[in-house]
Design a protein around this motif. Structure first.
Motif, PDB file in Angstrom:
ATOM      1  N   THR A 223       0.831  -1.209   0.000  1.00  0.00           N
ATOM      2  CA  THR A 223       0.000   0.000   0.000  1.00  0.00           C
ATOM      3  C   THR A 223       0.858   1.248   0.000  1.00  0.00           C
ATOM      4  O   THR A 223       0.531   2.240  -0.676  1.00  0.00           O
ATOM      5  N   PHE A 226       1.976   1.824  -3.396  1.00  0.00           N
ATOM      6  CA  PHE A 226       0.884   2.364  -4.208  1.00  0.00           C
ATOM      7  C   PHE A 226       0.738   3.868  -4.005  1.00  0.00           C
ATOM      8  O   PHE A 226       0.581   4.624  -4.974  1.00  0.00           O
ATOM      9  N   HIS A 230       0.320   7.000  -6.516  1.00  0.00           N
ATOM     10  CA  HIS A 230      -1.026   7.541  -6.681  1.00  0.00           C
ATOM     11  C   HIS A 230      -1.401   8.361  -5.463  1.00  0.00           C
ATOM     12  O   HIS A 230      -1.045   8.023  -4.330  1.00  0.00           O
ATOM     13  N   PHE A 235      -7.547   8.559  -3.855  1.00  0.00           N
ATOM     14  CA  PHE A 235      -7.980   7.195  -3.568  1.00  0.00           C
ATOM     15  C   PHE A 235      -9.102   7.184  -2.539  1.00  0.00           C
ATOM     16  O   PHE A 235     -10.126   6.522  -2.730  1.00  0.00           O
ATOM     17  N   TRP A 241     -14.329   5.141 -10.110  1.00  0.00           N
ATOM     18  CA  TRP A 241     -13.406   3.998 -10.187  1.00  0.00           C
ATOM     19  C   TRP A 241     -13.289   3.604 -11.661  1.00  0.00           C
ATOM     20  O   TRP A 241     -14.219   3.072 -12.260  1.00  0.00           O
ATOM     21  N   LEU A 251      -8.914   6.066  -9.479  1.00  0.00           N
ATOM     22  CA  LEU A 251      -9.010   4.958  -8.526  1.00  0.00           C
ATOM     23  C   LEU A 251      -9.631   5.424  -7.217  1.00  0.00           C
ATOM     24  O   LEU A 251      -9.030   5.339  -6.144  1.00  0.00           O
ATOM     25  N   GLN A 441      -8.351  -6.819 -10.205  1.00  0.00           N
ATOM     26  CA  GLN A 441      -7.083  -6.109 -10.415  1.00  0.00           C
ATOM     27  C   GLN A 441      -5.878  -7.036 -10.370  1.00  0.00           C
ATOM     28  O   GLN A 441      -4.812  -6.691 -10.863  1.00  0.00           O
ATOM     29  N   PRO A 451       0.325   1.204 -10.526  1.00  0.00           N
ATOM     30  CA  PRO A 451      -0.672   1.522  -9.494  1.00  0.00           C
ATOM     31  C   PRO A 451      -1.972   0.770  -9.693  1.00  0.00           C
ATOM     32  O   PRO A 451      -2.692   0.510  -8.733  1.00  0.00           O
ATOM     33  N   GLU A 452      -2.302   0.399 -10.944  1.00  0.00           N
ATOM     34  CA  GLU A 452      -3.552  -0.315 -11.196  1.00  0.00           C
ATOM     35  C   GLU A 452      -3.541  -1.713 -10.566  1.00  0.00           C
ATOM     36  O   GLU A 452      -4.607  -2.270 -10.284  1.00  0.00           O
ATOM     37  N   VAL A 455      -3.141  -1.141  -6.350  1.00  0.00           N
ATOM     38  CA  VAL A 455      -4.350  -0.635  -5.694  1.00  0.00           C
ATOM     39  C   VAL A 455      -5.112  -1.761  -5.002  1.00  0.00           C
ATOM     40  O   VAL A 455      -5.848  -1.520  -4.031  1.00  0.00           O
TER      41      VAL A 455
END
Length: 486
Positions: A223, A226, A230, A235, A241, A251, A441, A451-452, A455
């Motif tokens: 995390t 991430f 991002h 977030f 989303w 996101l 994901q 990041p995709e 996440v």
């Protein structure tokens, strides 16, 4: 040697050692058990434990650490080429492992000899077709560096397996003879066996605790990576989303949290009243023959796989709600909806609420009921004003268990509620939950540097914190209410 054969050898050695230890103890005193400090079986137990446990622990550690070291050694030759090519190392190492497994299968079934494998060069053109013969699917032809790394990975793995077999058997034999040498008529075998058992129990407890810490640490670490890529504000407070692996993703977690809360709420509104009323009937009104039949039948619902519930939602409940409610009322045209997933999930949760609540209600002391009846209360008044307040802390725990189960459900949501991440109040529209998007994901050969993909870990950590907070609040409420009955 296969892992199963190695474990069988260790267990056989331990059993033979236990028999030998028992006979040795009896032989020291001429068969007179009273001359021994402990029972003969305790001496056998000590030999068994010191033979089997160290060898099995070493096997587990080897199986855990060896692949990490082998992967690191195999990837050293790839660093320069992969960095230049811009490909993620994790994806390349996936192909390396697949090719190594394919070469091992081709060698085992005789399609390729060891000489053929050693003479292979990475520039031969049919790598993908030869791997297909072994049941290994590759997305594209591999480069020379990847193929050479796969051959090295296979060689390291075979060498590691050979050394593991030798070392583990040596440790088992060493433990066998060492424990046999310690046997004497004054040896406190029972104490040693009990201490060894206590150590094993402590180790088992630590495994559970350390596993929890490991899960939390991995979630926190990924995390953090991430949020390096991002914005945390986008977030946590984003309303859209829309992940795009080509870049420019939106996101926002709020649509997912809303879908999770909405579906879980509908499920609990369906499951809690039915489950609680069923528990009250079985505990207070049903005869013993009726209870002996009704409770097992109700608990059968907990044994049905969630995929079956998902199919029920997709084929039966969803079309029914669409044809008789959504379309006539002009509220939607899809069979996937919050109400579909909520109702089917509620059916699944009924036994969680009813069975636990039934056990809790039955645990209320009969003296409380007798006191209420002595004061002139009816059965319904006794249930409402005495039994239910006394059982409320346990019932809250049962509802909490059902809520946690609802929050973590995935398959029913995928097949019943759809995958649309949006904010809305219409229960006949499709929505999705956090758990569904975690799976989506991480599905496929995704790159963990984007990041995709990362996440999913942020979603998992958020869900973990949310569930933990729910448990803490419920525990506080239960303890506060319980003080009135202590």
């Amino acid at each position: 040697m296969s892992l199963g054969a190695l474990l069988l050898i260790v267990i056989v050695l331990a059993i033979l050692g236990a028999v030998a230890g028992r006979r040795r103890a009896l032989g020291l005193v001429g068969g007179d058990k009273r001359a021994l400090h402990s029972l003969p079986g305790h001496y056998g137990q000590v030999v068994f434990l010191f033979t089997a446990v160290p060898a099995l622990v070493l096997t587990g550690l080897w199986l855990f650490l060896a692949p990490l070291l082998i992967e690191r050694m195999s990837s050293e030759s790839l660093v320069g080429s992969i960095v230049a090519d811009g490909t993620a190392m994790t994806l390349v190492m996936t192909d390396v492992r697949r090719i190594a497994e394919g070469l091992e299968v081709l060698s085992a079934n005789g399609a390729l000899s060891e000489a053929d494998i050693s003479q292979m060069r990475a520039d031969f053109s049919n790598v993908r077709s030869r791997m297909a013969e072994a049941g290994v699917a590759l997305g594209s032809d591999v480069g020379p560096e990847v193929f050479e790394a796969a051959k090295a990975y296979r060689d390291y793995s075979n060498t590691s397996r050979l050394f593991m077999t030798i070392v583990v058997i040596a440790v088992a034999i060493g433990g066998l003879f060492w424990s046999l040498s310690r046997i004497s008529k004054d040896y406190r075998a029972r104490n040693a066996s009990e201490k060894f058992t206590v150590v094993m129990l402590i180790a088992a407890s630590l495994v559970a605790v350390l596993t929890t810490f490991g899960i939390v640490f991995s979630l926190v670490f990924e995390t953090y990576n991430f949020f390096q890529m991002h914005s945390a504000a986008d977030f946590f407070f984003g309303l859209v989303w829309n992940p795009q692996f080509r870049g420019g993703s939106e996101l926002g977690i709020l649509p997912l949290l809303w879908g999770t809360f909405y579906v879980s709420l509908v499920a609990l509104l369906f499951a809690v009243p039915i489950g609680l009323f069923a528990a009250i009937y079985m505990a207070e009104y049903a005869s013993k023959p009726m209870r002996s039949v009704a409770k097992p039948l109700l608990e059968l619902l907990a044994g049905i796989p969630t995929i079956v519930y998902g199919l029920f939602a997709l084929i039966t409940v969803g079309p029914f709600l669409r044809d008789y409610f959504a379309q006539p009322l002009g509220l939607g045209n899809s069979s996937s909806s919050v109400l579909t997933a909520g109702i089917v999930m509620g059916i699944m949760l009924i036994p969680f609420v009813s069975s636990l609540s039934d056990d809790i209600i039955n645990a209320v002391p009969q003296s409380l009921r007798d006191g209420a009846y002595g004061l002139g209360s009816t059965r319904s008044e006794t249930i409402r004003q005495v039994v239910m307040p006394a059982a409320l802390p346990g019932i809250v725990g049962a509802i909490l268990l059902a809520a946690s189960r609802a929050i973590g459900e995935t398959m029913i949501v995928v097949m019943g509620a759809g995958a649309a991440a949006k904010l809305g109040l219409n229960p006949l529209e499709a929505m999705t939950t956090v758990t569904v998007k975690i799976v989506s994901q991480l599905t496929g050969d995704t790159e963990f540097a984007s990041p995709e993909t990362l996440v999913a870990f942020a979603l998992g950590l958020t869900l973990f914190i949310f569930t933990l907070g729910l448990n803490v609040v419920a525990l506080y409420i239960v303890r506060k209410y319980r003080e009135q009955y202590e």
